[in-house]
Design an enzyme around this catalytic site. Structure first.
Site, PDB file in Angstrom:
ATOM      1  N   LYS A  13      -4.118  22.482 -25.524  1.00 14.27           N
ATOM      2  CA  LYS A  13      -2.984  21.540 -25.469  1.00 14.27           C
ATOM      3  C   LYS A  13      -1.851  22.008 -26.387  1.00 14.27           C
ATOM      4  O   LYS A  13      -0.694  22.049 -25.996  1.00 14.27           O
ATOM      5  CB  LYS A  13      -3.426  20.118 -25.890  1.00 14.27           C
ATOM      6  CG  LYS A  13      -4.588  19.571 -25.080  1.00 14.27           C
ATOM      7  CD  LYS A  13      -4.973  18.173 -25.520  1.00 14.27           C
ATOM      8  CE  LYS A  13      -5.569  18.085 -26.929  1.00 14.27           C
ATOM      9  NZ  LYS A  13      -6.862  18.761 -27.092  1.00 14.27           N
ATOM     10  N   ARG A  88      -5.438   8.620 -26.842  1.00 12.22           N
ATOM     11  CA  ARG A  88      -6.806   9.119 -26.867  1.00 12.22           C
ATOM     12  C   ARG A  88      -7.814   8.044 -26.508  1.00 12.22           C
ATOM     13  O   ARG A  88      -9.015   8.316 -26.458  1.00 12.22           O
ATOM     14  CB  ARG A  88      -7.112   9.593 -28.281  1.00 12.22           C
ATOM     15  CG  ARG A  88      -7.440  11.055 -28.417  1.00 12.22           C
ATOM     16  CD  ARG A  88      -7.578  11.311 -29.895  1.00 12.22           C
ATOM     17  NE  ARG A  88      -8.239  12.527 -30.174  1.00 12.22           N
ATOM     18  CZ  ARG A  88      -7.606  13.666 -30.469  1.00 12.22           C
ATOM     19  NH1 ARG A  88      -6.294  13.730 -30.496  1.00 12.22           N
ATOM     20  NH2 ARG A  88      -8.294  14.732 -30.759  1.00 12.22           N
ATOM     21  N   ARG A 122     -10.302  29.915 -34.326  1.00 16.77           N
ATOM     22  CA  ARG A 122      -8.896  29.474 -34.383  1.00 16.77           C
ATOM     23  C   ARG A 122      -8.332  29.539 -35.795  1.00 16.77           C
ATOM     24  O   ARG A 122      -9.001  29.221 -36.776  1.00 16.77           O
ATOM     25  CB  ARG A 122      -8.787  28.033 -33.872  1.00 16.77           C
ATOM     26  CG  ARG A 122      -7.403  27.461 -34.119  1.00 16.77           C
ATOM     27  CD  ARG A 122      -7.129  26.228 -33.320  1.00 16.77           C
ATOM     28  NE  ARG A 122      -8.002  25.126 -33.639  1.00 16.77           N
ATOM     29  CZ  ARG A 122      -7.905  23.934 -33.076  1.00 16.77           C
ATOM     30  NH1 ARG A 122      -7.005  23.721 -32.135  1.00 16.77           N
ATOM     31  NH2 ARG A 122      -8.730  22.978 -33.419  1.00 16.77           N
ATOM     32  N   ARG A 155      -8.641  25.173 -39.818  1.00 12.60           N
ATOM     33  CA  ARG A 155      -8.667  23.712 -39.957  1.00 12.60           C
ATOM     34  C   ARG A 155     -10.026  23.254 -40.469  1.00 12.60           C
ATOM     35  O   ARG A 155     -11.053  23.772 -40.059  1.00 12.60           O
ATOM     36  CB  ARG A 155      -8.404  23.059 -38.593  1.00 12.60           C
ATOM     37  CG  ARG A 155      -6.966  22.715 -38.369  1.00 12.60           C
ATOM     38  CD  ARG A 155      -6.667  22.263 -36.973  1.00 12.60           C
ATOM     39  NE  ARG A 155      -7.528  21.217 -36.447  1.00 12.60           N
ATOM     40  CZ  ARG A 155      -7.320  20.636 -35.278  1.00 12.60           C
ATOM     41  NH1 ARG A 155      -6.284  20.986 -34.531  1.00 12.60           N
ATOM     42  NH2 ARG A 155      -8.154  19.701 -34.839  1.00 12.60           N
ATOM     43  N   ARG A 166     -16.563  15.784 -32.057  1.00  5.93           N
ATOM     44  CA  ARG A 166     -15.241  15.624 -31.418  1.00  5.93           C
ATOM     45  C   ARG A 166     -15.379  15.681 -29.895  1.00  5.93           C
ATOM     46  O   ARG A 166     -14.721  14.927 -29.179  1.00  5.93           O
ATOM     47  CB  ARG A 166     -14.283  16.728 -31.908  1.00  5.93           C
ATOM     48  CG  ARG A 166     -13.761  16.482 -33.317  1.00  5.93           C
ATOM     49  CD  ARG A 166     -13.230  17.749 -33.974  1.00  5.93           C
ATOM     50  NE  ARG A 166     -12.104  18.361 -33.330  1.00  5.93           N
ATOM     51  CZ  ARG A 166     -11.727  19.624 -33.532  1.00  5.93           C
ATOM     52  NH1 ARG A 166     -12.390  20.408 -34.372  1.00  5.93           N
ATOM     53  NH2 ARG A 166     -10.685  20.112 -32.901  1.00  5.93           N
TER      54      ARG A 166
HETATM   55  P1  AP5 Z   1      -5.425  24.890 -29.078  1.00  9.54           P
HETATM   56  O1  AP5 Z   1      -4.221  25.028 -28.205  1.00  9.54           O
HETATM   57  O2  AP5 Z   1      -5.228  24.874 -30.548  1.00  9.54           O
HETATM   58  O3  AP5 Z   1      -6.308  23.638 -28.608  1.00  9.54           O
HETATM   59  P2  AP5 Z   1      -6.000  22.075 -28.552  1.00  9.54           P
HETATM   60  O4  AP5 Z   1      -6.296  21.618 -27.165  1.00  9.54           O
HETATM   61  O5  AP5 Z   1      -4.620  21.801 -29.079  1.00  9.54           O
HETATM   62  O6  AP5 Z   1      -7.150  21.568 -29.481  1.00  9.54           O
HETATM   63  P3  AP5 Z   1      -7.231  20.685 -30.816  1.00  9.54           P
HETATM   64  O7  AP5 Z   1      -8.500  21.070 -31.506  1.00  9.54           O
HETATM   65  O8  AP5 Z   1      -5.962  20.797 -31.618  1.00  9.54           O
HETATM   66  O9  AP5 Z   1      -7.371  19.297 -30.227  1.00  9.54           O
HETATM   67  P4  AP5 Z   1      -7.997  18.093 -30.894  1.00  9.54           P
HETATM   68  O10 AP5 Z   1      -7.655  17.078 -29.881  1.00  9.54           O
HETATM   69  O11 AP5 Z   1      -9.416  18.174 -31.265  1.00  9.54           O
HETATM   70  O12 AP5 Z   1      -7.255  18.023 -32.330  1.00  9.54           O
HETATM   71  P5  AP5 Z   1      -6.115  17.074 -32.874  1.00  9.54           P
HETATM   72  O13 AP5 Z   1      -5.374  17.845 -33.899  1.00  9.54           O
HETATM   73  O14 AP5 Z   1      -5.366  16.407 -31.791  1.00  9.54           O
HETATM   74  O15 AP5 Z   1      -6.446  26.067 -28.687  1.00  9.54           O
HETATM   75  C1  AP5 Z   1      -7.682  26.192 -29.351  1.00  9.54           C
HETATM   76  C2  AP5 Z   1      -7.999  27.688 -29.603  1.00  9.54           C
HETATM   77  O16 AP5 Z   1      -8.196  28.323 -28.331  1.00  9.54           O
HETATM   78  C3  AP5 Z   1      -6.865  28.458 -30.295  1.00  9.54           C
HETATM   79  O17 AP5 Z   1      -7.444  29.421 -31.135  1.00  9.54           O
HETATM   80  C4  AP5 Z   1      -6.099  29.125 -29.127  1.00  9.54           C
HETATM   81  O18 AP5 Z   1      -5.464  30.328 -29.526  1.00  9.54           O
HETATM   82  C5  AP5 Z   1      -7.241  29.379 -28.138  1.00  9.54           C
HETATM   83  N1  AP5 Z   1      -6.816  29.287 -26.738  1.00  9.54           N
HETATM   84  C6  AP5 Z   1      -5.948  28.383 -26.201  1.00  9.54           C
HETATM   85  N2  AP5 Z   1      -5.837  28.592 -24.877  1.00  9.54           N
HETATM   86  C7  AP5 Z   1      -6.666  29.636 -24.576  1.00  9.54           C
HETATM   87  C8  AP5 Z   1      -6.985  30.324 -23.353  1.00  9.54           C
HETATM   88  N3  AP5 Z   1      -6.424  29.975 -22.179  1.00  9.54           N
HETATM   89  N4  AP5 Z   1      -7.886  31.327 -23.409  1.00  9.54           N
HETATM   90  C9  AP5 Z   1      -8.468  31.705 -24.594  1.00  9.54           C
HETATM   91  N5  AP5 Z   1      -8.185  31.107 -25.786  1.00  9.54           N
HETATM   92  C10 AP5 Z   1      -7.297  30.065 -25.772  1.00  9.54           C
HETATM   93  O19 AP5 Z   1      -6.970  15.916 -33.591  1.00  9.54           O
HETATM   94  C11 AP5 Z   1      -7.736  16.163 -34.752  1.00  9.54           C
HETATM   95  C12 AP5 Z   1      -8.323  14.836 -35.268  1.00  9.54           C
HETATM   96  O20 AP5 Z   1      -7.245  13.931 -35.625  1.00  9.54           O
HETATM   97  C13 AP5 Z   1      -9.156  14.048 -34.246  1.00  9.54           C
HETATM   98  O21 AP5 Z   1     -10.499  14.492 -34.223  1.00  9.54           O
HETATM   99  C14 AP5 Z   1      -9.002  12.611 -34.797  1.00  9.54           C
HETATM  100  O22 AP5 Z   1      -9.844  12.418 -35.912  1.00  9.54           O
HETATM  101  C15 AP5 Z   1      -7.565  12.575 -35.282  1.00  9.54           C
HETATM  102  N6  AP5 Z   1      -6.626  12.123 -34.242  1.00  9.54           N
HETATM  103  C16 AP5 Z   1      -5.586  12.868 -33.717  1.00  9.54           C
HETATM  104  N7  AP5 Z   1      -4.940  12.151 -32.786  1.00  9.54           N
HETATM  105  C17 AP5 Z   1      -5.581  10.947 -32.706  1.00  9.54           C
HETATM  106  C18 AP5 Z   1      -5.384   9.795 -31.875  1.00  9.54           C
HETATM  107  N8  AP5 Z   1      -4.416   9.756 -30.935  1.00  9.54           N
HETATM  108  N9  AP5 Z   1      -6.229   8.763 -32.031  1.00  9.54           N
HETATM  109  C19 AP5 Z   1      -7.209   8.777 -32.972  1.00  9.54           C
HETATM  110  N10 AP5 Z   1      -7.460   9.842 -33.773  1.00  9.54           N
HETATM  111  C20 AP5 Z   1      -6.645  10.927 -33.641  1.00  9.54           C
END
Ligand code: AP5
Length: 209
Positions: A13, A88, A122, A155, A166
């Site tokens: 994402k 979410r 990552r 992270r 997660r």
């Molecule tokens: P990347 O693009 O970084 O993945 P992402 O989908 O953005 O994953 P996240 O881990 O950031 O999502 P998340 O939802 O768990 O975390 P968030 O910060 O929102 O890609 C991942 C890796 O793969 C990278 O190394 C990239 O280079 C590689 N890659 C990408 N595409 C690729 C491809 N096609 N092929 C190969 N490699 C690839 O949330 C973190 C925490 O915050 C949550 O757990 C929760 O506690 C809290 N939180 C955040 N938002 C909320 C909410 N709305 N409600 C409640 N709690 C929340």
């Protein structure tokens, strides 16, 4: 364009969101990045969020929606925005509908078995949110963000144990949003298992269509 990016942790994402943001000149709003900034600043919100994020749990809906509502009022959102990692839960999606109308929801679909390698390799930019990977997407200069020159870091929640939680939370609390938005005719699903560049081609095609 008001777009939601949906997908499991590590689906890509953030990776695709930044590309869309640069191409369409609209901000990417990641609640995860906002929470991590609050943790770094040591605010009350940050302290509360850290304990939840570190174990892979969700931050309460009311906290997230108050933070998001304030962010969406900023002037850079006037031509649209990309939401990454929010909503979410169904509660968050219903609260969002009270604030603004979303045009499209793009799910980047990646099965769980692809995710562990991506997440454990990552490194991220704490300043602009760009995401890199020791295997599939290395920065031009080791440890330095291509976009803003900041030092990259891992992270705290990118370990196997927290990731499994997660993923479980994603399937239980977030996946129901697919039906929620499909019923409104807004959901488009793309295969996120191909290379970053190939996924980008599909994402941009979908947004043009
Ligand atoms: P990347 O693009 O970084 O993945 P992402 O989908 O953005 O994953 P996240 O881990 O950031 O999502 P998340 O939802 O768990 O975390 P968030 O910060 O929102 O890609 C991942 C890796 O793969 C990278 O190394 C990239 O280079 C590689 N890659 C990408 N595409 C690729 C491809 N096609 N092929 C190969 N490699 C690839 O949330 C973190 C925490 O915050 C949550 O757990 C929760 O506690 C809290 N939180 C955040 N938002 C909320 C909410 N709305 N409600 C409640 N709690 C929340």
């Amino acid at each position: 364009m008001k777009l939601i990016l949906l997908g499991a942790p590590g689906a890509g994402k953030g990776t695709q969101g930044i590309i869309i943001s640069d191409k369409y000149s609209i901000p990417i709003i990641s609640t995860g990045d906002m929470l991590r900034a609050a943790i770094r600043e040591g605010t009350e919100l940050g302290l509360h969020a850290k304990s939840l994020i570190d174990k892979g749990a969700l931050v309460p809906d009311a906290v997230i929606m108050a933070m998001l509502k304030e962010r969406l009022q900023k002037s850079d959102c006037s031509n649209g925005f990309i939401l990454d990692g929010v909503p979410r839960t169904i509660n968050q999606a219903e609260a969002l509908a009270e604030i603004t109308e979303i045009d499209k929801v793009l799910e980047i679909h990646v099965p769980d078995e692809f995710i562990i390698d991506r997440i454990t390799n990552r490194i991220v930019c704490p300043k602009c949110g760009a995401s890199y990977n020791a295997v599939s997407k290395r920065p031009r200069e080791e440890g330095i963000c291509d976009r803003c020159g900041s030092k990259l870091e891992a992270r705290a929640d990118d370990n196997k144990e927290t990731l499994l939680e997660r993923l479980s939370v994603y399937h239980k609390m977030t996946e129901p949003l697919k039906d929620f938005y499909a019923d409104q005719g807004k959901l488009v699903v793309i295969d996120g298992t191909e290379s970053v560049d190939d996924v980008t081609v599909k994402v941009l095609e979908t947004l043009r269509g």
